[in-house]
Each structure stands twice: as structure tokens, then as C-alpha cells.
Scaffold this active site. Structure first.
Site, PDB file in Angstrom:
ATOM      1  N   HIS A 108      62.387  12.329  34.319  1.00 19.11           N
ATOM      2  CA  HIS A 108      61.689  11.944  33.088  1.00 19.11           C
ATOM      3  C   HIS A 108      62.651  11.273  32.100  1.00 19.11           C
ATOM      4  O   HIS A 108      63.131  11.908  31.155  1.00 19.11           O
ATOM      5  CB  HIS A 108      61.043  13.173  32.441  1.00 19.11           C
ATOM      6  CG  HIS A 108      59.809  13.627  33.139  1.00 19.11           C
ATOM      7  ND1 HIS A 108      58.551  13.230  32.746  1.00 19.11           N
ATOM      8  CD2 HIS A 108      59.633  14.429  34.214  1.00 19.11           C
ATOM      9  CE1 HIS A 108      57.643  13.776  33.537  1.00 19.11           C
ATOM     10  NE2 HIS A 108      58.279  14.507  34.445  1.00 19.11           N
ATOM     11  N   GLU A 128      61.979   9.309  29.733  1.00 24.78           N
ATOM     12  CA  GLU A 128      61.398   9.182  28.395  1.00 24.78           C
ATOM     13  C   GLU A 128      61.722  10.370  27.491  1.00 24.78           C
ATOM     14  O   GLU A 128      61.530  10.293  26.258  1.00 24.78           O
ATOM     15  CB  GLU A 128      59.875   9.001  28.497  1.00 24.78           C
ATOM     16  CG  GLU A 128      59.060  10.259  28.647  1.00 24.78           C
ATOM     17  CD  GLU A 128      59.149  10.931  30.012  1.00 24.78           C
ATOM     18  OE1 GLU A 128      58.582  12.034  30.148  1.00 24.78           O
ATOM     19  OE2 GLU A 128      59.769  10.361  30.929  1.00 24.78           O
ATOM     20  N   CYS A 184      58.172  10.226  37.508  1.00 22.62           N
ATOM     21  CA  CYS A 184      57.785  11.478  38.163  1.00 22.62           C
ATOM     22  C   CYS A 184      56.532  11.276  39.016  1.00 22.62           C
ATOM     23  O   CYS A 184      56.626  10.717  40.099  1.00 22.62           O
ATOM     24  CB  CYS A 184      57.613  12.582  37.124  1.00 22.62           C
ATOM     25  SG  CYS A 184      57.567  14.236  37.858  1.00 22.62           S
TER      26      CYS A 184
END
Length: 238
Positions: free
Chosen positions: A214, A216, A118
Site C-alpha cells: 500500500h 498510498e 494490493c
């Protein structure tokens, strides 16, 4: 994940902010736990990298790493890419901007494997001389606070990203800014349906990849983090 060889050391850029825990409320070095978990589950050994003001600190830190994750976060100061501030751009964070730009440039100089997340994509772009769109249409990629927007991105074939994700992927976004002019050596490798650049990579480096979403946040899909750790472990382009 278990292995007979030591886990690659993966630095993750972090930040400082006021935080509360137990009976305490004070400034702390912060990072969402999902970054740490995703690196561990991908076979890496995560190390948090909060801003450090000492001259040359970033280069010294990067010299000890096997890979670097540039984490998500607030807007980059438009002065960093020679633009006037849009009223909708967030307040500046000069300490973090300076630290992460130094980390990115040191990693590129060493040809260290890098994954930008990001803000990490935007920061990598600025580090290479690119510019940013300071505000996307309201509700397009960020609708309400602290809630991700799910959408599909189209991946350019014949790229490192396509080798990892295939022709498309459903991703979780939370951003109101995006890449405008690409930095030197970067090429766009994924786009949203509205044409927004959703990922870029540097063919001139062995593994430099950054995404606007994102990864993660989804611990069931570790392909991007695993590709980073694999590059760190093998030293080979994927």
C-alpha cells in the site's frame, strides 16, 4: 506540486458500503483519503470511480482519464479465475469485481498508465487470465485487523519498478491472498523473502505496474504515484 500544464486526471476505483457521518448512516461511495492525497501530492487530479452497472460505462470512463489506480479492497470471487472457494476467502462482491475488471481491461486496451494497489495487483492478474493463492500462511502478510505488516521486498533489476525504487524497498502490506499463476504478459518484478510475488508489470504496455503493498499510506514516499502521474503527463515509458 505546481505545474504550468493541467494536472493529469487520475481515476481511482472506489466501492460502495454502509457508512456513517454527522447524523447520517447510509450507503456511500467510499475510498480512503490517503489515495486522494497521494495523487494530489504527486501532481494528479484524482477522480473517484464507484461501480457503475451500465453496459460500456467502464470504457467510456477510461476514455476520459489520463491514468488509473486500481485500489485495494476485499477478496476477488474465485469464480472469476475458475477456482473453488477456499473457506478462508471473503464474501463475494460481484458489482465491484465486474466494474474493476472492466476498468482494467479498458485501460489495457487504451494503453493507459495503470497502478494496481494490493487487490489491484490481484485484479490486474485475473483480468489477464492469471490465478490467485487464496490464503497465505497465517500471520505472514496480515497479522491483526487494520494493521499493516512492514517488510522488505527484493526488486528485479532492469525493470520499471527498479527504475523507481531501486534494488529493494521496505513496504506496508495487508493481505492474505497473492498471485499464483501470472496473467498473460505480466512478469514478476518484486518478491518477499518467502517468495510471494509482491509486484508485477507488463513490459508490453508503456506503464502498467501493480504492487501487493500500500504505497498510498506513506505520503513521505510518493515515488510510485509520481511515476504514474509522470507517465500520464508525458506519455513516455519510464
Amino acid at each position: 506540486m505546481t505545474t504550468d500544464t493541467p494536472s493529469p486526471v487520475v481515476g481511482i476505483s472506489s466501492y460502495t458500503d454502509q457508512a456513517a457521518w454527522s447524523v447520517w448512516s447510509q450507503r456511500a461511495a467510499l475510498l480512503p483519503q490517503t489515495y486522494v492525497d497521494s495523487v494530489v501530492l504527486s501532481g494528479g487530479a484524482p477522480v473517484l470511480l464507484p461501480p457503475q452497472p451500465a453496459a460500456g460505462a467502464a470504457a467510456r470512463v477510461v476514455a476520459r482519464l489520463d491514468a488509473l489506480v486500481l485500489a485495494g479492497g476485499p477478496d476477488i470471487d474465485p469464480a472469476r479465475y475458475g477456482a473453488e472457494r477456499d473457506p478462508r476467502t471473503g464474501p463475494p462482491h460481484p458489482e465491484r469485481d465486474a466494474w474493476e475488471l472492466a476498468l482494467a481491461r479498458a485501460a489495457l486496451d487504451r494503453d493507459l498508465p495503470v497502478l494496481g494497489v494490493c487487490r489491484g495487483l490481484q485484479l490486474l492478474n485475473v483480468a489477464l487470465g492469471g490465478t490467485l493463492r487464496q490464503h497465505l500462511p497465517d500471520g505472514s502478510h496480515q497479522r491483526v485487523p487494520a494493521r499493516f505488516v512492514r517488510h522488505t521486498v527484493r526488486v528485479r533489476q532492469g525493470t520499471r519498478l527498479a527504475a523507481v525504487l531501486g534494488a529493494s524497498a521496505e513496504v506496508s502490506c495487508y493481505h492474505h491472498q497473492a498471485v499464483a499463476a501470472l496473467g498473460d504478459g505480466l512478469r514478476p518484478v518484486a518478491r518477499a523473502d518467502d517468495g510471494t510475488v509482491e509486484a508485477a508489470e507488463s513490459p508490453g504496455h508503456r506503464h502498467v505496474l501493480a504492487v501487493q503493498w500500500h504505497p498510498e499510506t506513506d505520503l513521505t514516499d510518493l515515488r510510485l504515484l509520481t511515476s504514474l502521474v509522470t507517465a500520464a503527463r508525458t506519455g513516455a515509458a519510464l
